[in-house]
Every structure is written in structure tokens, then in C-alpha cells.
Design a protein around this motif. Structure first.
Motif, PDB file in Angstrom:
ATOM      1  N   GLU A 124      22.275 -15.457  13.819  1.00 34.10           N
ATOM      2  CA  GLU A 124      21.124 -14.784  13.282  1.00 34.10           C
ATOM      3  C   GLU A 124      21.224 -14.014  14.589  1.00 34.10           C
ATOM      4  O   GLU A 124      21.583 -14.073  15.770  1.00 34.10           O
ATOM      5  CB  GLU A 124      19.743 -15.620  13.550  1.00 34.10           C
ATOM      6  CG  GLU A 124      19.150 -14.529  13.252  1.00 34.10           C
ATOM      7  CD  GLU A 124      17.428 -15.351  13.165  1.00 34.10           C
ATOM      8  OE1 GLU A 124      16.656 -14.823  13.454  1.00 34.10           O
ATOM      9  OE2 GLU A 124      17.402 -15.870  12.015  1.00 34.10           O
ATOM     10  N   THR A 182      16.553  -6.950   3.163  1.00 33.17           N
ATOM     11  CA  THR A 182      15.824  -8.682   3.262  1.00 33.17           C
ATOM     12  C   THR A 182      16.008  -9.310   3.733  1.00 33.17           C
ATOM     13  O   THR A 182      14.884  -9.821   4.689  1.00 33.17           O
ATOM     14  CB  THR A 182      15.890  -8.585   1.558  1.00 33.17           C
ATOM     15  OG1 THR A 182      15.174  -7.923   0.357  1.00 33.17           O
ATOM     16  CG2 THR A 182      14.536 -10.062   1.452  1.00 33.17           C
ATOM     17  N   VAL A 183      17.310 -10.312   3.782  1.00 30.91           N
ATOM     18  CA  VAL A 183      17.581 -10.757   4.763  1.00 30.91           C
ATOM     19  C   VAL A 183      17.154 -10.281   6.530  1.00 30.91           C
ATOM     20  O   VAL A 183      16.487 -10.560   7.015  1.00 30.91           O
ATOM     21  CB  VAL A 183      19.007 -10.989   4.724  1.00 30.91           C
ATOM     22  CG1 VAL A 183      18.810 -12.234   6.382  1.00 30.91           C
ATOM     23  CG2 VAL A 183      18.967 -11.638   3.330  1.00 30.91           C
ATOM     24  N   LEU A 226      14.495  -7.418   7.267  1.00 29.72           N
ATOM     25  CA  LEU A 226      13.510  -7.542   7.367  1.00 29.72           C
ATOM     26  C   LEU A 226      12.792  -8.824   8.127  1.00 29.72           C
ATOM     27  O   LEU A 226      11.452  -9.201   8.424  1.00 29.72           O
ATOM     28  CB  LEU A 226      13.009  -6.788   6.734  1.00 29.72           C
ATOM     29  CG  LEU A 226      13.085  -5.737   6.158  1.00 29.72           C
ATOM     30  CD1 LEU A 226      12.889  -5.372   4.891  1.00 29.72           C
ATOM     31  CD2 LEU A 226      12.310  -4.698   7.227  1.00 29.72           C
ATOM     32  N   LYS A 227      13.045 -10.354   7.448  1.00 30.81           N
ATOM     33  CA  LYS A 227      12.745 -11.245   6.839  1.00 30.81           C
ATOM     34  C   LYS A 227      12.546 -11.883   8.876  1.00 30.81           C
ATOM     35  O   LYS A 227      12.201 -12.283   8.994  1.00 30.81           O
ATOM     36  CB  LYS A 227      13.316 -11.941   6.428  1.00 30.81           C
ATOM     37  CG  LYS A 227      12.407 -13.847   6.592  1.00 30.81           C
ATOM     38  CD  LYS A 227      12.666 -14.629   5.403  1.00 30.81           C
ATOM     39  CE  LYS A 227      12.345 -15.587   5.876  1.00 30.81           C
ATOM     40  NZ  LYS A 227      11.749 -16.487   7.352  1.00 30.81           N
ATOM     41  N   ILE A 228      13.960 -11.672   9.735  1.00 31.60           N
ATOM     42  CA  ILE A 228      14.710 -11.500  10.697  1.00 31.60           C
ATOM     43  C   ILE A 228      13.845 -11.332  11.869  1.00 31.60           C
ATOM     44  O   ILE A 228      13.067 -11.782  13.097  1.00 31.60           O
ATOM     45  CB  ILE A 228      16.448 -11.574  11.272  1.00 31.60           C
ATOM     46  CG1 ILE A 228      16.596 -12.315  10.266  1.00 31.60           C
ATOM     47  CG2 ILE A 228      16.472 -11.520  12.940  1.00 31.60           C
ATOM     48  CD1 ILE A 228      18.439 -12.134  10.431  1.00 31.60           C
ATOM     49  N   CYS A 229      13.323  -9.732  11.178  1.00 33.88           N
ATOM     50  CA  CYS A 229      12.845  -9.198  12.396  1.00 33.88           C
ATOM     51  C   CYS A 229      11.466  -9.297  12.288  1.00 33.88           C
ATOM     52  O   CYS A 229      10.798  -9.345  13.182  1.00 33.88           O
ATOM     53  CB  CYS A 229      12.602  -6.951  11.804  1.00 33.88           C
ATOM     54  SG  CYS A 229      13.944  -6.525  12.057  1.00 33.88           S
ATOM     55  N   ARG A 230      10.542  -9.343  11.295  1.00 32.74           N
ATOM     56  CA  ARG A 230       9.556  -9.649  11.159  1.00 32.74           C
ATOM     57  C   ARG A 230       9.500 -10.991  12.069  1.00 32.74           C
ATOM     58  O   ARG A 230       7.627 -11.861  12.458  1.00 32.74           O
ATOM     59  CB  ARG A 230       8.817 -10.350   9.767  1.00 32.74           C
ATOM     60  CG  ARG A 230       7.379 -10.478   9.573  1.00 32.74           C
ATOM     61  CD  ARG A 230       7.129 -10.816   7.838  1.00 32.74           C
ATOM     62  NE  ARG A 230       8.028 -11.490   7.227  1.00 32.74           N
ATOM     63  CZ  ARG A 230       8.857 -11.606   6.128  1.00 32.74           C
ATOM     64  NH1 ARG A 230       8.269 -10.642   5.226  1.00 32.74           N
ATOM     65  NH2 ARG A 230       9.967 -12.642   5.414  1.00 32.74           N
ATOM     66  N   ASP A 231       9.790 -12.641  11.487  1.00 38.32           N
ATOM     67  CA  ASP A 231       9.986 -13.217  12.331  1.00 38.32           C
ATOM     68  C   ASP A 231       9.916 -13.254  13.532  1.00 38.32           C
ATOM     69  O   ASP A 231       9.399 -14.083  14.281  1.00 38.32           O
ATOM     70  CB  ASP A 231      10.869 -14.622  12.242  1.00 38.32           C
ATOM     71  CG  ASP A 231      10.331 -15.213  10.111  1.00 38.32           C
ATOM     72  OD1 ASP A 231       9.544 -14.980   9.465  1.00 38.32           O
ATOM     73  OD2 ASP A 231      11.578 -15.486   9.492  1.00 38.32           O
ATOM     74  N   THR A 236       6.533 -11.571  14.644  1.00 37.84           N
ATOM     75  CA  THR A 236       5.587 -12.963  14.718  1.00 37.84           C
ATOM     76  C   THR A 236       5.514 -13.806  16.093  1.00 37.84           C
ATOM     77  O   THR A 236       4.869 -14.790  16.454  1.00 37.84           O
ATOM     78  CB  THR A 236       5.730 -13.418  13.429  1.00 37.84           C
ATOM     79  OG1 THR A 236       5.039 -12.663  12.407  1.00 37.84           O
ATOM     80  CG2 THR A 236       4.467 -14.671  13.178  1.00 37.84           C
TER      81      THR A 236
END
Length: 63
Positions: free
Chosen positions: A3, A38-39, A41-46, A49
Motif C-alpha cells: 500500500e 476510489t482506492v 481515496l480510501k487509503i488516504c481516508r484510512d 482516521t
């Protein structure tokens, strides 16, 4: 595949946005770019968080 870091994911997202704004992209390419975005964005958001949780935990420990 490993990742990417937050910085790498964010940079790739910026590249995708730039391509979408300035290049003539085919529908097939657009679909792939959107899936990748989309992938990313999910990595960044996670990662954001998780960082927020760690900062809050550290602050709570200092209180």
C-alpha cells in the motif's frame, strides 16, 4: 503490492485529477482512473482516521 504512503497516494490522486481536467480520456481510461482514485481515496481516508485516533489517544494520555 504494498500500500502506498499517504503522500504517494495523495500525489497520485492529484495526477489523476490533473489528467481528468486536461486530457482527452477515453471512457475505458476514465473507468480505470476512477477505480484507482476510489482506492487511493480510501487509503488516504484510512490513514487520516488512524492518525487522528493516535493523536487523540496521545492527547488523552497527556491529560
Amino acid at each position: 503490492m504494498k500500500e502506498p504512503s499517504y503522500s504517494a497516494a495523495f500525489e497520485e490522486l492529484k495526477e489523476i485529477v490533473d489528467q481528468l481536467e486536461h486530457d482527452d480520456i477515453s471512457v475505458d481510461e476514465l473507468t480505470e482512473k476512477m477505480k484507482r482514485a476510489t482506492v487511493l481515496l480510501k487509503i488516504c481516508r484510512d490513514k487520516l482516521t488512524k492518525t487522528e485516533e493516535e493523536v487523540n489517544k496521545t492527547i488523552a494520555e497527556l491529560s
